[in-house]
Design a protein around this motif. Structure first.
Motif, PDB file in Angstrom:
ATOM      1  N   LEU A   8      17.187  15.186 -76.067  1.00  0.00           N
ATOM      2  CA  LEU A   8      15.818  14.944 -75.615  1.00  0.00           C
ATOM      3  C   LEU A   8      15.852  14.737 -74.108  1.00  0.00           C
ATOM      4  O   LEU A   8      16.772  14.104 -73.586  1.00  0.00           O
ATOM      5  CB  LEU A   8      15.229  13.696 -76.279  1.00  0.00           C
ATOM      6  N   LEU A   9      14.832  15.243 -73.440  1.00  0.00           N
ATOM      7  CA  LEU A   9      14.612  14.941 -72.029  1.00  0.00           C
ATOM      8  C   LEU A   9      13.304  14.172 -71.926  1.00  0.00           C
ATOM      9  O   LEU A   9      12.255  14.677 -72.357  1.00  0.00           O
ATOM     10  CB  LEU A   9      14.547  16.222 -71.196  1.00  0.00           C
ATOM     11  N   VAL A  10      13.383  12.965 -71.397  1.00  0.00           N
ATOM     12  CA  VAL A  10      12.196  12.126 -71.222  1.00  0.00           C
ATOM     13  C   VAL A  10      11.898  12.057 -69.722  1.00  0.00           C
ATOM     14  O   VAL A  10      12.693  11.515 -68.954  1.00  0.00           O
ATOM     15  CB  VAL A  10      12.425  10.718 -71.799  1.00  0.00           C
ATOM     16  N   ASP A  11      10.761  12.624 -69.340  1.00  0.00           N
ATOM     17  CA  ASP A  11      10.357  12.650 -67.934  1.00  0.00           C
ATOM     18  C   ASP A  11       9.298  11.570 -67.725  1.00  0.00           C
ATOM     19  O   ASP A  11       8.133  11.725 -68.153  1.00  0.00           O
ATOM     20  CB  ASP A  11       9.803  14.040 -67.583  1.00  0.00           C
ATOM     21  N   ILE A  12       9.702  10.492 -67.103  1.00  0.00           N
ATOM     22  CA  ILE A  12       8.817   9.333 -66.964  1.00  0.00           C
ATOM     23  C   ILE A  12       7.611   9.658 -66.086  1.00  0.00           C
ATOM     24  O   ILE A  12       6.551   9.044 -66.237  1.00  0.00           O
ATOM     25  CB  ILE A  12       9.632   8.135 -66.424  1.00  0.00           C
ATOM     26  N   THR A  13       7.748  10.646 -65.215  1.00  0.00           N
ATOM     27  CA  THR A  13       6.592  11.003 -64.382  1.00  0.00           C
ATOM     28  C   THR A  13       5.476  11.621 -65.223  1.00  0.00           C
ATOM     29  O   THR A  13       4.325  11.693 -64.780  1.00  0.00           O
ATOM     30  CB  THR A  13       6.973  12.006 -63.268  1.00  0.00           C
ATOM     31  N   ARG A  14       5.804  12.071 -66.422  1.00  0.00           N
ATOM     32  CA  ARG A  14       4.808  12.731 -67.264  1.00  0.00           C
ATOM     33  C   ARG A  14       4.277  11.833 -68.373  1.00  0.00           C
ATOM     34  O   ARG A  14       3.344  12.227 -69.093  1.00  0.00           O
ATOM     35  CB  ARG A  14       5.410  13.991 -67.896  1.00  0.00           C
ATOM     36  N   CYS A  15       4.880  10.675 -68.564  1.00  0.00           N
ATOM     37  CA  CYS A  15       4.504   9.822 -69.699  1.00  0.00           C
ATOM     38  C   CYS A  15       3.228   9.059 -69.381  1.00  0.00           C
ATOM     39  O   CYS A  15       3.121   8.392 -68.345  1.00  0.00           O
ATOM     40  CB  CYS A  15       5.628   8.851 -70.020  1.00  0.00           C
ATOM     41  N   ILE A  16       2.253   9.135 -70.305  1.00  0.00           N
ATOM     42  CA  ILE A  16       0.973   8.441 -70.118  1.00  0.00           C
ATOM     43  C   ILE A  16       0.881   7.192 -70.990  1.00  0.00           C
ATOM     44  O   ILE A  16      -0.164   6.539 -71.026  1.00  0.00           O
ATOM     45  CB  ILE A  16      -0.209   9.381 -70.414  1.00  0.00           C
ATOM     46  N   GLY A  17       1.956   6.882 -71.713  1.00  0.00           N
ATOM     47  CA  GLY A  17       1.971   5.650 -72.502  1.00  0.00           C
ATOM     48  C   GLY A  17       1.096   5.668 -73.730  1.00  0.00           C
ATOM     49  O   GLY A  17       0.698   4.618 -74.233  1.00  0.00           O
ATOM     50  N   CYS A  18       0.829   6.855 -74.268  1.00  0.00           N
ATOM     51  CA  CYS A  18      -0.105   6.949 -75.398  1.00  0.00           C
ATOM     52  C   CYS A  18       0.500   6.445 -76.700  1.00  0.00           C
ATOM     53  O   CYS A  18      -0.226   6.094 -77.635  1.00  0.00           O
ATOM     54  CB  CYS A  18      -0.578   8.390 -75.580  1.00  0.00           C
ATOM     55  N   GLY A  19       1.814   6.451 -76.811  1.00  0.00           N
ATOM     56  CA  GLY A  19       2.464   5.972 -78.025  1.00  0.00           C
ATOM     57  C   GLY A  19       2.525   6.983 -79.153  1.00  0.00           C
ATOM     58  O   GLY A  19       2.949   6.646 -80.265  1.00  0.00           O
ATOM     59  N   ALA A  20       2.148   8.220 -78.887  1.00  0.00           N
ATOM     60  CA  ALA A  20       2.193   9.233 -79.948  1.00  0.00           C
ATOM     61  C   ALA A  20       3.609   9.429 -80.478  1.00  0.00           C
ATOM     62  O   ALA A  20       3.803   9.690 -81.671  1.00  0.00           O
ATOM     63  CB  ALA A  20       1.636  10.558 -79.426  1.00  0.00           C
ATOM     64  N   CYS A  21       4.595   9.278 -79.606  1.00  0.00           N
ATOM     65  CA  CYS A  21       5.991   9.427 -80.036  1.00  0.00           C
ATOM     66  C   CYS A  21       6.361   8.362 -81.061  1.00  0.00           C
ATOM     67  O   CYS A  21       6.997   8.645 -82.094  1.00  0.00           O
ATOM     68  CB  CYS A  21       6.930   9.371 -78.840  1.00  0.00           C
ATOM     69  N   SER A  22       5.960   7.123 -80.802  1.00  0.00           N
ATOM     70  CA  SER A  22       6.288   6.026 -81.714  1.00  0.00           C
ATOM     71  C   SER A  22       5.598   6.209 -83.059  1.00  0.00           C
ATOM     72  O   SER A  22       6.194   5.984 -84.117  1.00  0.00           O
ATOM     73  CB  SER A  22       5.877   4.684 -81.097  1.00  0.00           C
ATOM     74  N   GLN A  23       4.347   6.627 -83.010  1.00  0.00           N
ATOM     75  CA  GLN A  23       3.611   6.855 -84.254  1.00  0.00           C
ATOM     76  C   GLN A  23       4.228   8.003 -85.042  1.00  0.00           C
ATOM     77  O   GLN A  23       4.383   7.925 -86.265  1.00  0.00           O
ATOM     78  CB  GLN A  23       2.138   7.173 -83.935  1.00  0.00           C
ATOM     79  N   ALA A  24       4.583   9.054 -84.352  1.00  0.00           N
ATOM     80  CA  ALA A  24       5.179  10.209 -85.037  1.00  0.00           C
ATOM     81  C   ALA A  24       6.514   9.852 -85.662  1.00  0.00           C
ATOM     82  O   ALA A  24       6.860  10.335 -86.745  1.00  0.00           O
ATOM     83  CB  ALA A  24       5.343  11.360 -84.042  1.00  0.00           C
ATOM     84  N   CYS A  25       7.259   8.995 -84.981  1.00  0.00           N
ATOM     85  CA  CYS A  25       8.547   8.544 -85.522  1.00  0.00           C
ATOM     86  C   CYS A  25       8.338   7.778 -86.817  1.00  0.00           C
ATOM     87  O   CYS A  25       9.062   7.961 -87.799  1.00  0.00           O
ATOM     88  CB  CYS A  25       9.260   7.667 -84.489  1.00  0.00           C
ATOM     89  N   LYS A  26       7.325   6.918 -86.839  1.00  0.00           N
ATOM     90  CA  LYS A  26       7.003   6.161 -88.054  1.00  0.00           C
ATOM     91  C   LYS A  26       6.721   7.105 -89.220  1.00  0.00           C
ATOM     92  O   LYS A  26       7.229   6.944 -90.324  1.00  0.00           O
ATOM     93  CB  LYS A  26       5.772   5.278 -87.802  1.00  0.00           C
ATOM     94  N   THR A  27       5.888   8.096 -88.938  1.00  0.00           N
ATOM     95  CA  THR A  27       5.481   9.023 -89.993  1.00  0.00           C
ATOM     96  C   THR A  27       6.662   9.862 -90.471  1.00  0.00           C
ATOM     97  O   THR A  27       6.910   9.982 -91.672  1.00  0.00           O
ATOM     98  CB  THR A  27       4.357   9.941 -89.470  1.00  0.00           C
ATOM     99  N   ALA A  28       7.398  10.421 -89.517  1.00  0.00           N
ATOM    100  CA  ALA A  28       8.481  11.335 -89.879  1.00  0.00           C
ATOM    101  C   ALA A  28       9.591  10.637 -90.662  1.00  0.00           C
ATOM    102  O   ALA A  28      10.225  11.238 -91.531  1.00  0.00           O
ATOM    103  CB  ALA A  28       9.055  11.977 -88.621  1.00  0.00           C
ATOM    104  N   ASN A  29       9.798   9.371 -90.336  1.00  0.00           N
ATOM    105  CA  ASN A  29      10.899   8.646 -90.967  1.00  0.00           C
ATOM    106  C   ASN A  29      10.435   7.645 -92.017  1.00  0.00           C
ATOM    107  O   ASN A  29      11.231   6.826 -92.490  1.00  0.00           O
ATOM    108  CB  ASN A  29      11.719   7.945 -89.885  1.00  0.00           C
ATOM    109  N   GLN A  30       9.157   7.733 -92.381  1.00  0.00           N
ATOM    110  CA  GLN A  30       8.576   6.883 -93.423  1.00  0.00           C
ATOM    111  C   GLN A  30       8.864   5.407 -93.168  1.00  0.00           C
ATOM    112  O   GLN A  30       9.273   4.658 -94.064  1.00  0.00           O
ATOM    113  CB  GLN A  30       9.085   7.317 -94.797  1.00  0.00           C
ATOM    114  N   LEU A  31       8.621   5.013 -91.923  1.00  0.00           N
ATOM    115  CA  LEU A  31       8.819   3.621 -91.532  1.00  0.00           C
ATOM    116  C   LEU A  31       7.486   2.881 -91.635  1.00  0.00           C
ATOM    117  O   LEU A  31       6.437   3.430 -91.314  1.00  0.00           O
ATOM    118  CB  LEU A  31       9.339   3.555 -90.090  1.00  0.00           C
TER     119      LEU A  31
END
Ligand code: SF4
Ligand code: SF4
Ligand code: SF4
Length: 261
Positions: A8-31
């Motif tokens: 993964l490449l995480v570019d902090i200049t592009r991150c808007i802090g929306c949290g979509a990544c965290s939510q998607a992780c929950k869903t994908a991994n049934q957390l």
């Protein structure tokens, strides 16, 4: 044929802090919901606000030579050829050496479970096996997190640094830290300003970790006997102990830093 290692490449200049990544992780991994404000056994990635409108993901770095894998006495953690560091609960002893060994304080223990597991980001290993990107990368609306072959992402990161030196701090975090990781970061400012640990070694830690473990008293490895003392590992042990119960305090090692079957 061995698959090209993914990353993964995480570019902090592009991150808007929306949290979509965290939510998607929950869903994908049934957390279970909700996304917690720090890494826990049930929250494998978080987005931490670091001031000035900057947001930093925290998650397992999937080190190229992971300390957690090195210190596990039974091989319950393994580094896959295609990148993910994955976990096999069926052989885990629950010793938690992996928690002490990780330089980024990532592995979490299920304290409240009768059959506790070690839990952390698995780089979406089941999705990778199906030829899919990680769920967090797929969900990111700004491509602040992108997925691909590590070599390709390193080239992408270098190209961005070369094309926009005014936009970036001139370093790819994860390129050399602890010998290299499968999660890379670009930042607009020096990484220490975002609470990344910039003191980690530029070489793989497993050998060092083992040498230190072999000198720590009060740790018994599969009945092999007591092991001698080390300031560094004492400090790590105390740090982990302070963070434990049930989960660690908010990370100051942001940056960004299992499938249990
Ligand atoms: S970040 Fe920690 S848990 Fe993840 S691979 Fe590296 S040592 Fe293991
Ligand atoms: S807790 Fe489990 S995965 Fe972690 S080092 Fe011990 S046996 Fe290995
Ligand atoms: S790679 Fe997968 S498991 Fe890891 S943080 Fe992203 S969505 Fe979660």
């Amino acid at each position: 044929m061995t698959a090209a290692p993914k990353a993964l490449l995480v570019d902090i200049t592009r991150c808007i802090g929306c949290g979509a990544c965290s939510q998607a992780c929950k869903t994908a991994n049934q957390l279970p919901a909700p996304v917690e404000p720090k890494l826990t056994a049930d929250t494998w990635t978080v987005v931490l606000e670091r001031g000035d409108g900057r947001f930093v993901r925290d998650l397992c770095r999937h080190c190229l030579e992971p300390s957690c894998v090195s210190v596990c006495p039974v091989g319950a953690l393994t580094k896959s050829d295609d990148g993910p560091v994955v976990y096999d609960k069926s052989i885990c002893l629950g010793c938690r050496y992996c928690m002490i060994g990780c330089p980024f304080r990532v592995p979490m223990f299920e304290w409240h479970s009768a059959t506790p597991r070690i839990r952390k980001c698995i780089l979406c290993a089941p999705r990778l096996e199906r030829g899919l990107p990680t769920a967090c990368a797929e969900a990111c609306p700004t491509e602040a997190t992108v997925f691909g072959d590590r070599d390709t992402l390193v080239a992408v990161a270098r190209a961005r640094l070369a094309a926009h030196p005014e936009r970036y701090h001139d370093h790819v975090y994860g390129l050399t830290e602890v010998g290299g990781t499968s999660v890379l970061f670009l930042s607009p400012v020096p990484f220490e300003e975002l609470d990344f640990d910039t003191t980690v070694a530029d070489f793989p830690l497993p050998d060092l970790t083992w040498r230190l473990l072999l000198h720590v008293p009060n740790v018994v490895l599969l009945g092999a006997g007591f092991l001698g003392a080390s300031y560094w590992l004492y400090r790590r042990r105390d740090q982990v102990a302070a963070d434990e119960g049930p989960d660690r305090a908010p990370s100051t090692h942001a940056g960004p830093g299992a499938d249990d079957g």
